[in-house]
Design a protein around this motif. Structure first.
Motif, PDB file in Angstrom:
ATOM      1  N   GLY A  39       0.862  -1.183   0.000  1.00  0.00           N
ATOM      2  CA  GLY A  39       0.000   0.000   0.000  1.00  0.00           C
ATOM      3  C   GLY A  39       0.894   1.228   0.000  1.00  0.00           C
ATOM      4  O   GLY A  39       2.118   1.112  -0.100  1.00  0.00           O
ATOM      5  N   SER A  41       1.691   5.609  -1.006  1.00  0.00           N
ATOM      6  CA  SER A  41       1.698   6.506  -2.168  1.00  0.00           C
ATOM      7  C   SER A  41       2.825   6.186  -3.146  1.00  0.00           C
ATOM      8  O   SER A  41       2.662   6.354  -4.356  1.00  0.00           O
ATOM      9  CB  SER A  41       1.829   7.953  -1.691  1.00  0.00           C
ATOM     10  OG  SER A  41       2.976   8.072  -0.880  1.00  0.00           O
ATOM     11  N   THR A  42       3.961   5.709  -2.644  1.00  0.00           N
ATOM     12  CA  THR A  42       5.082   5.419  -3.553  1.00  0.00           C
ATOM     13  C   THR A  42       4.748   4.201  -4.426  1.00  0.00           C
ATOM     14  O   THR A  42       4.866   4.279  -5.655  1.00  0.00           O
ATOM     15  CB  THR A  42       6.389   5.224  -2.751  1.00  0.00           C
ATOM     16  OG1 THR A  42       6.451   6.233  -1.743  1.00  0.00           O
ATOM     17  CG2 THR A  42       7.599   5.313  -3.639  1.00  0.00           C
ATOM     18  N   ALA A 152       5.266  -3.134   4.997  1.00  0.00           N
ATOM     19  CA  ALA A 152       3.966  -3.826   5.051  1.00  0.00           C
ATOM     20  C   ALA A 152       3.226  -3.295   6.284  1.00  0.00           C
ATOM     21  O   ALA A 152       3.247  -2.085   6.518  1.00  0.00           O
ATOM     22  CB  ALA A 152       4.161  -5.334   5.054  1.00  0.00           C
ATOM     23  N   LYS A 205      11.547  10.580   4.179  1.00  0.00           N
ATOM     24  CA  LYS A 205      12.090   9.239   4.480  1.00  0.00           C
ATOM     25  C   LYS A 205      13.586   9.283   4.765  1.00  0.00           C
ATOM     26  O   LYS A 205      14.179   8.256   5.120  1.00  0.00           O
ATOM     27  CB  LYS A 205      11.822   8.277   3.307  1.00  0.00           C
ATOM     28  CG  LYS A 205      10.360   8.118   2.937  1.00  0.00           C
ATOM     29  CD  LYS A 205       9.583   7.336   3.974  1.00  0.00           C
ATOM     30  CE  LYS A 205       8.076   7.385   3.765  1.00  0.00           C
ATOM     31  NZ  LYS A 205       7.598   6.722   2.587  1.00  0.00           N
TER      32      LYS A 205
HETATM   33  C1  6PG Z   1       0.348   0.579   4.186  1.00  0.00           C
HETATM   34  C2  6PG Z   1       1.588   0.095   3.529  1.00  0.00           C
HETATM   35  C3  6PG Z   1       2.830   0.668   4.147  1.00  0.00           C
HETATM   36  C4  6PG Z   1       3.406   1.652   3.158  1.00  0.00           C
HETATM   37  C5  6PG Z   1       4.431   2.554   3.788  1.00  0.00           C
HETATM   38  C6  6PG Z   1       4.971   3.568   2.814  1.00  0.00           C
HETATM   39  O1  6PG Z   1      -0.625  -0.151   4.215  1.00  0.00           O
HETATM   40  O2  6PG Z   1       0.356   1.728   4.620  1.00  0.00           O
HETATM   41  O3  6PG Z   1       1.653  -1.100   3.002  1.00  0.00           O
HETATM   42  O4  6PG Z   1       3.767  -0.255   4.553  1.00  0.00           O
HETATM   43  O5  6PG Z   1       3.960   0.979   2.060  1.00  0.00           O
HETATM   44  O6  6PG Z   1       3.833   3.210   4.863  1.00  0.00           O
HETATM   45  O7  6PG Z   1       3.921   4.357   2.341  1.00  0.00           O
HETATM   46  P1  6PG Z   1       4.223   5.682   1.523  1.00  0.00           P
HETATM   47  O8  6PG Z   1       4.910   5.292   0.276  1.00  0.00           O
HETATM   48  O9  6PG Z   1       2.846   6.285   1.313  1.00  0.00           O
HETATM   49  O10 6PG Z   1       5.064   6.544   2.400  1.00  0.00           O
END
Ligand code: 6PG
Length: 248
Positions: A39, A41-42, A152, A205
């Motif tokens: 999940g 934004s990246t 995750a 980050k």
């Molecule tokens: C979730 C994700 C989480 C996410 C990171 C980075 O469910 O929120 O799987 O692990 O990948 O928080 O998220 P961003 O890229 O939005 O900073």
């Protein structure tokens, strides 16, 4: 093997990752391919980049299976649902067959129940036709990195970090909004991959990448892969931080 690549910006990072995912899919033209999705934004930019390359992926769509790597216990159409984001940005634009899209069923379940059902789905897939040979569970694992070092839904201090047998577990307390219970793949499941990409973009980050580089024990530093593990950073995230590979 751990590698680190720095791309000029978040869009180039997404394009690079999309190229690597497509290469992994096309490298095994007759095999079923399993991809674990993050999940955030990246990763979402990566899904948009993959959706733009729909024509290249179309012939492979029947043999690619998509698995959500972690989910929040919210309604399936909630803006906070990773599954909803994955459907909207990736599997619907790619016209992925519904039976190839493996999401966590969150309706009316506790996090532990939802995790157990999801693990059954994963095990049925892993033991199913076409995957009888011993091979990693996933061809590609995609992950993001949180500012607290989570990846995750494996948050610092969570009991989920110590799970060694199960492939998916419930997480009662999220370390980050939305503060709802989650389901996450475990380190054991995530490590069963031919290729793992950890996608990190943006200057927010940079501090946590510095912590990882200095050897702090954080969830993201415990990620392993049976194959290649590649940190893909954009220049804003990488800043002056040393290579995360020193710590992981
Ligand atoms: C979730 C994700 C989480 C996410 C990171 C980075 O469910 O929120 O799987 O692990 O990948 O928080 O998220 P961003 O890229 O939005 O900073």
């Amino acid at each position: 093997m751990i590698e680190r690549r720095v791309l000029p910006d978040a869009d180039k990072l997404a394009a690079e990752a999309a190229g690597m995912v497509i290469e992994a899919i096309l490298a095994r033209p007759r095999e079923t391919v399993a991809i674990a999705l993050a999940g955030g934004s990246t990763p979402r930019r990566l899904y948009d980049a993959l959706a733009r390359r729909r024509d290249e992926l179309a012939p492979a769509m029947r043999r690619v299976h998509w698995f959500v790597g972690d989910e929040r216990l919210v309604a399936p159409d909630s803006p906070d649902s990773n599954g909803a984001m994955i459907r909207r940005h990736l599997t619907e634009p790619l016209c992925a067959p519904a039976e190839n899209v493996h999401l966590v069923d969150t309706r009316g379940r506790s996090a532990d129940d939802a995790a157990a059902c999801y693990e059954s789905d994963l095990r049925a897939f892993a033991e199913g036709d076409g995957r009888a040979d011993p091979r990693p569970l996933f061809d590609v694992v995609l992950l993001g990195l949180g500012e607290d070092g989570h990846t995750a839904s494996l948050f610092p201090g969570s009991p989920a970090l110590d799970e060694t047998a199960r492939w998916a577990v419930g997480v009662e307390q999220a370390g980050l909004a939305p503060f709802v219970p989650r389901v996450t793949l475990t380190f054991a499941a995530l490590a069963s991959s031919r290729l793992t990409l950890i996608l990190v973009a943006g200057s927010a980050k940079r501090p946590i990448l510095g912590e990882l580089a200095s050897g702090r024990d954080l969830p993201a530093s415990r990620i392993r892969s049976a194959g290649r593990l590649i940190w893909l950073l954009d220049r804003d995230a990488a800043g002056e931080a040393a290579a995360p590979s020193r710590a992981v």
